[in-house]
Design an enzyme around this catalytic site. Structure first.
Site, PDB file in Angstrom:
ATOM      1  N   GLU A 116      -5.527  -8.419   0.963  1.00 59.30           N
ATOM      2  CA  GLU A 116      -6.152  -8.050   2.241  1.00 59.30           C
ATOM      3  C   GLU A 116      -7.621  -7.763   2.008  1.00 59.30           C
ATOM      4  OE1 GLU A 116      -4.448  -4.811   4.543  1.00 59.30           O
ATOM      5  OE2 GLU A 116      -2.433  -5.571   4.165  1.00 59.30           O
ATOM      6  N   GLU A 129       0.791  -1.227   0.000  1.00 62.27           N
ATOM      7  CA  GLU A 129       0.000   0.000   0.000  1.00 62.27           C
ATOM      8  C   GLU A 129       0.827   1.283   0.000  1.00 62.27           C
ATOM      9  OE1 GLU A 129      -2.920  -0.004   3.110  1.00 62.27           O
ATOM     10  OE2 GLU A 129      -3.915  -1.794   2.353  1.00 62.27           O
TER      11      GLU A 129
HETATM   12  C1  FCB Z   1      -4.346  -1.925   5.654  1.00 60.93           C
HETATM   13  C2  FCB Z   1      -2.964  -2.298   6.130  1.00 60.93           C
HETATM   14  C3  FCB Z   1      -2.931  -3.337   7.213  1.00 60.93           C
HETATM   15  C4  FCB Z   1      -4.077  -3.185   8.188  1.00 60.93           C
HETATM   16  C5  FCB Z   1      -5.394  -3.018   7.468  1.00 60.93           C
HETATM   17  C6  FCB Z   1      -6.592  -2.905   8.371  1.00 60.93           C
HETATM   18  O1  FCB Z   1      -4.334  -0.625   5.169  1.00 60.93           O
HETATM   19  O2  FCB Z   1      -2.177  -2.769   5.061  1.00 60.93           O
HETATM   20  O3  FCB Z   1      -1.674  -3.303   7.819  1.00 60.93           O
HETATM   21  O4  FCB Z   1      -3.817  -2.176   9.081  1.00 60.93           O
HETATM   22  O5  FCB Z   1      -5.342  -1.913   6.620  1.00 60.93           O
END
Ligand code: FCB
Length: 457
Positions: free
Chosen positions: A359, A171
């Site tokens: 994620e 990210e």
């Molecule tokens: C993302 C991050 C991760 C976590 C989630 C909830 O932005 O990559 O580390 O904090 O959000």
């Protein structure tokens, strides 16, 4: 309740299910075995930055509980584990001295995964920049991109033989805009010029690392994890649609365009080039080397409208209200279909390789009652988003796998420990782990894979 086996039957037989974590959020042991401070250690120590001045000193104590946590991952029935490597454990001052005990920890992690038949997806940078590099300007300095290349080389030369995949960055939107423009994450800068420097040098660092990885560990598939924003205009008005397009260029294009097209978005350049760093010959070629895969982190859409104020900086947008009344405990709107629209939009705009959802997950903070955690809303969130993932695979998008965020509750950056994203509950006093209802459900789903012997329906 959605039956996990019925949902599992909708995925291709070789689909990969995993769980994800990141070093600073779980490891603890921040002063052990030669690790030095990262920008997150410094940021957490400053009053007013992180909720109640929580920090990662102990976190989930994963550094000391590695074997038990790997057993837990195995018990979750997943095929893969996505984790990050802490740069300040490997090269504590950012460049210079290599710290063998730091490499030894990840040796044990990889050997432990291998012994348990778990595939390994490493991220090289999940936000823990060695603090010493701030002396040169951190990500606003070109030299940091070269320091990152060397770290990538060192880490991959030692660990690459046991990795199934590697991502350079997690990210960049967060480590660039959220950290240097909005001031929410370390180092807490609020300055557009600094942020634009961080943008280019992060992109350059990605490219330099891809080159290094291909050199020292040519067999490991290389990728990049992006939290692409599903940007939705707050109305059909042309001004709001144009605002959404500008927001796309700023929030997504700043990272997707250089990597997948070899240039920055035209709108961003014409609005901000006077504050961007010099782009040197060869930079854009380095940044845009073909990737083997990319990762999508998706949680919630971003709704925007036009900001007509003459003083508004590019992309000149304001947040628009949520459409769905449902939100998670961290306040993020739940809107699963935006994930499908986002993927379609990205594959229309760019030539992208295969991808993973690296994620996806939800913050709900319910605790343990009579030995159990009833987190039905998280389970519902997963069921809804996994249904969208199954649709995407069915519709022919090259989606190869899905990682739940997160394996266990952990240090949620500026929110500290008050926001819980785990499939497994962590009692931070006793460090006792309790698999939540959602975790049991995900186990039932994930343990169906890899099947390799059935066709998706
Ligand atoms: C993302 C991050 C991760 C976590 C989630 C909830 O932005 O990559 O580390 O904090 O959000």
């Amino acid at each position: 309740m959605v039956d996990p086996k019925t949902l599992a039957a909708r995925f291709p037989g070789d689909f990969l299910f995993g769980v994800a974590t990141a070093a600073y959020q779980i490891e603890g042991a921040t002063k052990e075995d030669g690790r030095k401070a990262s920008i997150w250690d410094a940021f957490s120590a400053m009053p007013g930055r992180v909720f109640e001045r929580h920090n990662g000193d102990i976190a989930c104590d994963h550094y000391h509980r590695l074997e038990a946590d790997l057993d837990l991952i195995q018990e979750m029935g997943v095929e893969a584990y996505r984790f990050s490597i802490a740069w300040p454990r490997i090269i504590p001052e950012g460049f210079g001295r290599i710290n063998e005990p730091g490499l030894d920890f990840y040796d044990r992690l990889l050997d432990g995964c291998r012994a348990r038949g778990i595939k390994t997806f490493a991220t090289l940078y999940h936000w823990d920049l060695p603090l010493a590099l701030m002396g040169d300007g951190g990500w606003t300095a070109r030299s940091t991109a070269h320091a990152f290349q060397r770290y990538a080389k060192v880490a991959m030369a030692r660990l690459g033989d046991r990795l199934d995949a590697v991502a350079t960055f997690n990210e960049p939107w967060c480590s660039v805009w959220l950290s240097h423009l909005y001031g929410i994450h370390a180092p807490g800068e609020r300055n557009l010029e600094a942020a634009l420097h961080a943008m280019h040098f992060t992109n350059l660092a990605h490219g330099l690392a891809v080159e290094a990885i291909r050199h020292v560990a040519p067999k490991v598939p290389v990728g990049l994890v992006l939290n692409a924003h599903a940007i939705v205009p707050g109305s059909d008005r042309p001004s709001d649609r144009a605002a959404a397009e500008r927001a796309f260029d700023f929030h997504n294009g700043a990272f997707f365009d250089p990597v997948f097209k070899g240039c920055y978005p035209e709108s961003l350049v014409s609005a901000l080039s006077d504050r961007m760093p010099a782009i040197e010959d060869g930079d854009m070629e380095m940044i845009s080397q073909p990737l083997d895969w990319w990762g999508l982190n998706y949680y919630t859409p971003m709704r925007v409208v036009d900001d007509p104020s003459p003083k508004a900086e590019f992309p000149a947008t304001q947040p628009a209200p949520f459409v769905s009344p449902e939100k998670t405990d961290i306040g993020w709107e739940i809107f699963p279909s935006a994930m499908a629209d986002l993927v379609a939009d990205l594959y229309r705009r760019y030539e992208l390789p295969e991808f993973y959802i690296t994620e996806n997950g939800a913050a709900y903070n319910m605790g343990v009652v009579d030995g159990e955690v009833d987190d039905q809303p998280r389970l519902d969130y997963y069921a809804a988003h996994l249904a969208i993932a199954a649709d995407l695979a069915r519709d022919g998008y090259p989606l190869k796998g899905y990682f739940a965020w997160s394996l266990m509750d952990n240090f949620e950056w500026a929110e500290g420990y008050r926001m819980r994203f785990g499939l497994v509950h962590v009692d931070y006093e006793s460090q006792i782990r309790t698999v939540k209802k959602s975790g049991e459900w995900y186990r039932a789903l994930a343990s169906e894979f890899p099947k390799g012997n059935h066709k998706p329906v």
